[in-house]
Design a protein around this motif. Sequence first.
Motif, short mmCIF file in Angstrom:
data_model
loop_
_atom_site.label_atom_id
_atom_site.label_comp_id
_atom_site.label_asym_id
_atom_site.label_seq_id
_atom_site.Cartn_x
_atom_site.Cartn_y
_atom_site.Cartn_z
N ILE A 152 37.98 36.35 -15.60
CA ILE A 152 38.91 36.87 -16.60
C ILE A 152 40.30 36.29 -16.34
O ILE A 152 40.91 36.56 -15.30
CB ILE A 152 38.95 38.41 -16.57
CG1 ILE A 152 37.54 38.96 -16.85
CG2 ILE A 152 39.96 38.94 -17.56
CD1 ILE A 152 37.40 40.45 -16.63
N ILE A 153 40.79 35.52 -17.30
CA ILE A 153 42.12 34.91 -17.19
C ILE A 153 43.16 36.02 -17.07
O ILE A 153 43.13 36.99 -17.82
CB ILE A 153 42.41 34.04 -18.43
CG1 ILE A 153 41.39 32.92 -18.55
CG2 ILE A 153 43.83 33.47 -18.36
CD1 ILE A 153 41.42 32.21 -19.89
N GLY A 154 44.08 35.86 -16.14
CA GLY A 154 45.16 36.82 -15.97
C GLY A 154 44.84 37.95 -15.01
O GLY A 154 45.73 38.68 -14.60
N ASP A 155 43.59 38.12 -14.63
CA ASP A 155 43.20 39.13 -13.65
C ASP A 155 43.01 38.42 -12.32
O ASP A 155 42.02 37.71 -12.13
CB ASP A 155 41.91 39.82 -14.10
CG ASP A 155 41.49 40.95 -13.17
OD1 ASP A 155 41.77 40.88 -11.95
OD2 ASP A 155 40.88 41.91 -13.66
N VAL A 156 43.96 38.60 -11.40
CA VAL A 156 43.94 37.83 -10.15
C VAL A 156 42.69 38.09 -9.31
O VAL A 156 42.32 37.26 -8.49
CB VAL A 156 45.21 38.05 -9.30
CG1 VAL A 156 46.43 37.56 -10.05
CG2 VAL A 156 45.38 39.50 -8.88
N GLU A 157 42.04 39.23 -9.53
CA GLU A 157 40.81 39.50 -8.79
C GLU A 157 39.60 38.87 -9.47
O GLU A 157 38.62 38.56 -8.82
CB GLU A 157 40.63 41.01 -8.64
CG GLU A 157 41.70 41.60 -7.72
CD GLU A 157 41.78 43.11 -7.77
OE1 GLU A 157 41.00 43.73 -8.52
OE2 GLU A 157 42.64 43.66 -7.08
N LYS A 158 39.69 38.64 -10.77
CA LYS A 158 38.56 38.07 -11.51
C LYS A 158 38.82 36.63 -11.94
O LYS A 158 38.07 36.07 -12.73
CB LYS A 158 38.24 38.94 -12.72
CG LYS A 158 37.90 40.35 -12.30
CD LYS A 158 36.88 40.95 -13.17
CE LYS A 158 36.69 42.37 -12.71
NZ LYS A 158 35.51 42.94 -12.74
N ALA A 171 47.06 29.47 -0.18
CA ALA A 171 47.16 30.93 -0.25
C ALA A 171 46.38 31.40 -1.46
O ALA A 171 45.95 30.60 -2.29
CB ALA A 171 48.63 31.34 -0.35
N LYS A 172 46.23 32.71 -1.57
CA LYS A 172 45.63 33.26 -2.78
C LYS A 172 46.55 34.34 -3.33
O LYS A 172 47.34 34.93 -2.60
CB LYS A 172 44.22 33.80 -2.51
CG LYS A 172 44.14 34.93 -1.54
CD LYS A 172 42.69 35.35 -1.34
CE LYS A 172 42.58 36.49 -0.38
NZ LYS A 172 41.21 36.96 -0.24
N VAL A 173 46.41 34.57 -4.60
CA VAL A 173 47.23 35.56 -5.28
C VAL A 173 46.69 36.95 -4.96
O VAL A 173 45.48 37.14 -4.86
CB VAL A 173 47.21 35.33 -6.81
CG1 VAL A 173 48.03 36.38 -7.54
CG2 VAL A 173 47.72 33.94 -7.14
N CYS A 174 47.58 37.90 -4.82
CA CYS A 174 47.15 39.28 -4.67
C CYS A 174 47.89 40.12 -5.71
O CYS A 174 48.99 39.76 -6.14
CB CYS A 174 47.39 39.80 -3.26
SG CYS A 174 49.13 39.88 -2.80
N LYS A 175 47.29 41.20 -6.09
CA LYS A 175 47.88 42.09 -7.09
C LYS A 175 48.95 42.95 -6.42
O LYS A 175 48.72 43.51 -5.35
CB LYS A 175 46.77 42.96 -7.67
CG LYS A 175 47.01 43.43 -9.04
CD LYS A 175 45.77 44.13 -9.54
CE LYS A 175 45.66 44.01 -11.03
NZ LYS A 175 44.44 44.58 -11.53
N LEU A 176 50.09 43.05 -7.03
CA LEU A 176 51.17 43.90 -6.49
C LEU A 176 51.15 45.26 -7.12
O LEU A 176 50.72 45.47 -8.20
CB LEU A 176 52.54 43.24 -6.73
CG LEU A 176 52.73 41.87 -6.06
CD1 LEU A 176 54.09 41.31 -6.42
CD2 LEU A 176 52.64 42.03 -4.55
#
Length: 176
Positions: A152-158, A171-176
């Motif tokens: 899912i575009i825009g969902d950093v976990e998906k 690095a990887k993106v994490c949700k704040l």
Amino acid sequence: MWRNVGLDKWYRLLHPRPVVVVVSGKDMDDYSCMAASWIMPVSRRPPVVAVAIARSRYTYEKIVESREFNVCILGVDLVDKVDYLGTVSGRDVKDKIKASGLNKIKARRTSPPVIAESIAVIECKLRNTIESGDHDIVLGEVVEAYIKEGYIIGDVEKYPIPLHVYGDVYAKVCKL
């Protein structure tokens, strides 16, 4: 207080950045690819992407020759493969995708292959190159874009894409 950043490393102030694999060439066998993090969208209508590539790169040579390229977006779990593709020249390793342990498949609308393990793909026709110092800005008109089911575009976990920090540091993106 401020501390000076040398002009040899100023660009790192803009990192981390998404890292992708750019694939260019005439066909499935005559291609090259490289990791690139200096990439960004520059127009929605028409859809255009820009990537800065050194003219000395074999992948750049293949883009100019074939007039098309693909952007393969891989997941964070394959960052070691992305790093390999960014450190070995296509002049030295003919089939870099295979040598990395990845697989290539036919693209939908362009001649160079795409990486089968990609999360998403952007296929481009070369629009223009702009000299900008030791790199050229390569402008590609997007002719096809697709993403694998489940992402899912825009969902950093998906949509877990790797970020390039510098050298072989990611690095990887994490949700704040």
